[in-house]
Design an enzyme around this catalytic site. Structure first.
Site, PDB file in Angstrom:
ATOM      1  N   SER A 120     -52.254  -8.793  40.392  1.00  0.00           N
ATOM      2  CA  SER A 120     -51.245  -8.712  41.464  1.00  0.00           C
ATOM      3  C   SER A 120     -51.981  -8.939  42.844  1.00  0.00           C
ATOM      4  O   SER A 120     -52.974  -9.767  43.242  1.00  0.00           O
ATOM      5  CB  SER A 120     -51.166  -7.774  40.994  1.00  0.00           C
ATOM      6  OG  SER A 120     -49.215  -7.465  41.434  1.00  0.00           O
ATOM      7  N   HIS A 151     -45.009  -7.981  34.452  1.00  0.00           N
ATOM      8  CA  HIS A 151     -45.835  -8.072  34.934  1.00  0.00           C
ATOM      9  C   HIS A 151     -47.307  -7.249  34.327  1.00  0.00           C
ATOM     10  O   HIS A 151     -48.869  -7.593  34.593  1.00  0.00           O
ATOM     11  CB  HIS A 151     -46.008  -6.565  36.476  1.00  0.00           C
ATOM     12  CG  HIS A 151     -47.159  -7.479  37.694  1.00  0.00           C
ATOM     13  ND1 HIS A 151     -47.070  -8.120  37.983  1.00  0.00           N
ATOM     14  CD2 HIS A 151     -47.703  -6.398  37.995  1.00  0.00           C
ATOM     15  CE1 HIS A 151     -47.781  -7.374  38.977  1.00  0.00           C
ATOM     16  NE2 HIS A 151     -48.250  -6.717  38.817  1.00  0.00           N
ATOM     17  N   ASP A 156     -41.928 -11.549  35.253  1.00  0.00           N
ATOM     18  CA  ASP A 156     -42.276 -10.183  35.405  1.00  0.00           C
ATOM     19  C   ASP A 156     -41.620  -9.837  36.723  1.00  0.00           C
ATOM     20  O   ASP A 156     -41.146 -10.576  37.597  1.00  0.00           O
ATOM     21  CB  ASP A 156     -43.363 -11.330  36.137  1.00  0.00           C
ATOM     22  CG  ASP A 156     -45.180  -9.968  37.022  1.00  0.00           C
ATOM     23  OD1 ASP A 156     -44.223  -8.974  37.606  1.00  0.00           O
ATOM     24  OD2 ASP A 156     -45.869 -10.587  37.410  1.00  0.00           O
TER      25      ASP A 156
END
Length: 273
Positions: A95, A253, A224
């Protein structure tokens, strides 16, 4: 506990397990280095040196008022790499951490970096614009900032559902996993948590991606809900000269459950190739 001190006096906490070729892990928002514990043990058990830091403002690192931006995050990472004199380095970022390792590699890595793995990473750029119509509207990030400033404990609890996909039918992610997300989120300083939203959503990594020359594995779940794949990995793979895209059907995610098992196998294959 081990720390390094940056040029502006911030203390950056890191964990250092095992020995061998170094693998450095960079976490997502609003987490800290503990998010990578399973992967750190995995690579250390296979003869690698596993290192993970807490980004400034997060976890056990300094809660600075300034420097909560991607350029400084990458400079902090450079300070850690140089302090430990890491070479032949494999970078792994999830991320926000995916953006951090890409910017570090492009601007500071030089000949130290041997490969990069990202998972659910924010590059090239998250926020929607005329040039990035697949992106997430700015209003969504304003909502995150409002949640952080308001009842952030409740906000992190609620956010964990989309993060791990527990709002999808058939999810096997436990409440304990969501509680761990909340626990790490509550360790983030308010200023760092707030400012990092702009850092992960509005930073343009296009030129950084284009500058990468080492092998890159771009891992992303196609469900995601935090960093949608259409504006992220599907674009990044077109910008990185030596990239491989791995899409995980139905994966969220957060790296947990079946997604974690599949990703960890691919991570190990990449670093041992």
């Amino acid at each position: 506990m081990p720390y390094i001190t940056t040029a502006d006096g911030a203390e950056i906490f890191y964990k250092d397990w095992g020995s061998g070729q170094p693998v450095l892990f960079s976490h997502g928002w609003p987490l800290n280095g503990d998010a990578w514990d399973v992967e750190m043990k995995l690579v250390a058990d296979h003869g690698f040196r596993a290192i993970a830091h807490d980004r400034r403002g997060h976890g056990r690192s300094s809660q600075t008022w300034t420097g909560n931006d991607m350029d400084t995050y990458a400079a902090d990472l450079a300070a850690l790499v140089e302090a430990l004199d890491l070479r032949d380095l494999i970078l792994v970022g999830h991320s926000t951490g995916g953006g951090e390792v890409v910017r570090y590699a492009a601007r500071h890595g030089g000949d130290r970096v041997a490969g990069i793995v990202t998972a659910g990473a924010v590059p090239p750029i998250m926020v929607k614009s005329d040039a990035n119509p697949e992106g997430t509207p700015l209003e969504a990030f304003d909502g995150i900032r409002a949640g952080v400033l308001g009842d952030r404990s409740a906000f992190y609890q609620e956010l964990s559902a989309a993060f791990f996909g527990t709002n999808r039918e058939g999810s096997t992610i436990s409440q304990g996993q969501r509680d761990q997300f909340w626990r790490q989120g509550m360790q983030v300083g308010l200023a760092g948590a707030y400012d990092c939203v702009k850092a992960f959503s509005e930073t343009d990594f296009t030129s950084d991606l284009q500058a990468l020359t080492v092998p890159v594995l771009l891992a992303h779940g196609d469900d995601d809900q935090i960093v949608p794949i259409a504006a992220a990995a599907l674009k990044s793979v077109e910008l990185v000269p030596n990239a491989t895209l791995k899409v995980y059907p139905g994966a969220p995610h957060g790296i947990a459950g079946p997604y974690q098992q599949a990703f960890d196998a691919d991570l190990l294959a990449f670093i041992t190739a």
